[in-house]
Write an enzyme that holds these catalytic residues in place. Structure first.
Site, mmCIF file in Angstrom:
data_model
loop_
_atom_site.group_PDB
_atom_site.id
_atom_site.type_symbol
_atom_site.label_atom_id
_atom_site.label_comp_id
_atom_site.label_asym_id
_atom_site.label_seq_id
_atom_site.Cartn_x
_atom_site.Cartn_y
_atom_site.Cartn_z
ATOM 1 N N ASP A 38 21.499 -40.297 -0.862
ATOM 2 C CA ASP A 38 22.177 -41.569 -1.168
ATOM 3 C C ASP A 38 21.299 -42.819 -1.041
ATOM 4 O OD1 ASP A 38 24.022 -39.613 -0.618
ATOM 5 O OD2 ASP A 38 25.116 -40.757 0.879
ATOM 6 N N TRP A 296 25.066 -32.697 -5.053
ATOM 7 C CA TRP A 296 24.944 -31.691 -3.999
ATOM 8 C C TRP A 296 24.977 -30.293 -4.601
ATOM 9 C CZ3 TRP A 296 23.001 -32.986 0.346
ATOM 10 C CH2 TRP A 296 23.204 -34.276 0.864
#
Ligand code: FRU
Length: 477
Positions: A38, A296
């Site tokens: 992130d 992910w």
């Protein structure tokens, strides 16, 4: 292993010399080596844009999180700075998780999640997440100030604080999981150190996920926007196809009150790879977001090259009349443009035309005259692995990637309106593509993995005729 910034810097120094650069971005931000996820702490401070990010310097796999750090004058040329945070206190011993940054007078303040297990890390019951503060005067070296918000009773997953100013108060939104319901908790403070809980800002109803990560709350065009990244939404037709989503709700919010929705969850980006976006304000008042350009559990083939993951281009947000977010590349991205190469192609019929031999860092502009085109499929291809095309039977714009050697095969798509012209701005980098459709209407972003000698661009039109009113590319710096 114990962690420190010094050790991280030593590892990065030696690991960055061993990278294979075939897929390393030419103009996007990625870590010097190792893992990135992130974007964190996006902020303008003292003449610089700062971008921090979730980072594991020691290998191209996720590990105990550090905060990597880079700064830029213009959002496109980035300078790497020393790692800002490493997991070294009792409050963040298992990771410095995502968070945000604010400018408090002459101080840059980072508010991040301390991730820690009390006992066996194999058992989620031992997980505790707390919000921590670190401050800096020079924007490079940070002093750890410890915990400012402890884990509320009944929670274990409680992370990703985003702080903003409203009147005389600081507010903080934090993602949470209460049993199997994703939530956003709200806190208020006057000094960034003492925080008062103000309740649940919003939470998932059926099908809206078990955990809401990376919340963000901001105003666009007089309306509030609640952006977050829910885990656990099911795929629904063409929507929510990725493992996790990144999207938004529009509505109204008044300090101290819950968020009142005026619409349903909409994805920010319809490609394969866009997650955990965070917004910030430019000094001239534009709302810009950057996301993690991955997902992910994706295979991330660049791991073989000593690095993994990258951030998206900065994207400026506006809100349309019908309350939809429009995303356009921030205007600074035009600063990367070098020469313009027009493509002398107008009408194509059942053919493929090569237009670029080796596309590595390019912005492509394509304007299709859809009303004048009857081909079943027409668009652009990169090597043998990527096609971005109109499927006129489906009435959709399709992004197709085909890298079976890397276990990455499949499509994403967005609907098209019948017979109206279609304008595309495509940003191609060594291992990514970002497609901006009709001046911000929708966006599709995906990682791509072309072989080094298969980066040619071609236009094609199959089963009929396709008409272009404009076509060409900017070579990017
Ligand atoms: C989102 C996320 C955050 C967390 C971070 C850990 O991608 O899972 O919720 O803080 O990544 O690296």
């Amino acid at each position: 292993m114990t962690y420190s910034i010094l050790k991280a810097e030593q590892a990065l120094q030696s690991n960055s010399e061993a990278l294979n650069l075939r897929w390393y971005p030419r103009y996007h931000l990625a870590a010097r080596a190792g893992w990135i996820n992130d974007p964190n702490g996006l902020v303008w401070f003292d003449g610089w844009y700062h971008a921090f990010y979730q980072h594991y310097p020691y290998s191209p796999h996720w590990g105990p999180m550090h905060w990597g750090h880079a700064r830029s004058r213009d959002l496109v040329h980035w300078e790497h700075l020393p790692v800002a945070l490493s997991p070294q206190g009792p409050e963040d011993k298992d990771g410095c998780f995502s968070g945000s940054a604010v400018v408090d007078g002459d101080t840059l303040a980072l508010i991040y999640t301390g991730h820690k297990f009390h006992g066996d890390p194999g058992d989620e019951k031992n997980l505790y997440q707390v919000q921590c503060l670190a401050t800096s005067r020079d924007g490079v070296h940070f002093e750890r100030q410890g915990i400012v918000v402890d884990t509320p009773p009944g929670l274990h997953h409680f992370r990703d604080p985003k702080v903003f100013r409203e009147g005389n108060n600081w507010y903080m939104v934090v993602g949470a999981r209460l049993e199997d319901t994703g939530q956003i908790r709200l806190f208020r403070s006057t000094d960034l150190r003492h925080w008062q809980e103000e309740g649940i800002l919003d939470e998932a109803e059926e099908e809206m996920g078990f955990m809401w990560e990376c919340p963000d709350l901001f105003v666009l065009n007089g309306k509030h926007v609640l952006m977050f990244s829910p885990q656990g939404m099911s795929a629904n037709g063409f929507n929510n196809r990725n493992l996790f989503q990144c999207g938004y709700l529009t509505g109204e919010w008044h300090p101290g009150q819950p968020f009142v929705r005026s619409g349903t969850f909409t994805e920010m980006d319809n490609g394969h790879d866009f997650y955990a976006a965070q917004s910030f304000l430019t000094p001239d008042g534009r709302r810009v977001v950057i996301g993690w350009l991955d997902m992910w559990e994706s295979p991330l083939p660049e791991r073989a090259d000593g690095w993994a993951g990258m951030l998206s281009l900065p994207r400026e947000l506006t809100l349309s009349e019908n309350n939809r977010i429009q995303m356009r590349p921030a205007k600074e991205v035009e600063g990367l443009r070098q020469s313009w190469f027009p493509w002398p192609v107008n009408t194509m019929k059942n053919q493929q035309i090569k237009v670029v031999e080796n596309a590595e860092a390019m912005e492509v502009i394509l304007c299709w005259d859809c009303a004048g085109s009857d081909a079943e499929q027409y668009g652009l291809s990169l090597g043998d692995g990527l096609r971005i095309y109109v499927d006129s039977q489906l009435q959709r714009l399709v992004l197709e990637r085909n890298y079976p050697q890397h276990s990455l095969v499949g499509t994403r798509s967005v609907p098209l309106s019948d017979g109206t012209p279609l304008t595309l701005r495509l940003f191609i980098d060594s291992s990514s593509v970002e497609v901006f459709v009709n001046d911000g209407e929708t966006c599709m972003s995906s990682r791509i993995y072309p072989d080094t000698d298969r980066r040619e661009l071609a236009l094609f039109s199959w089963s009929g005729t396709a008409v272009l009113s404009d076509a060409g590319a900017w070579q990017l710096e």
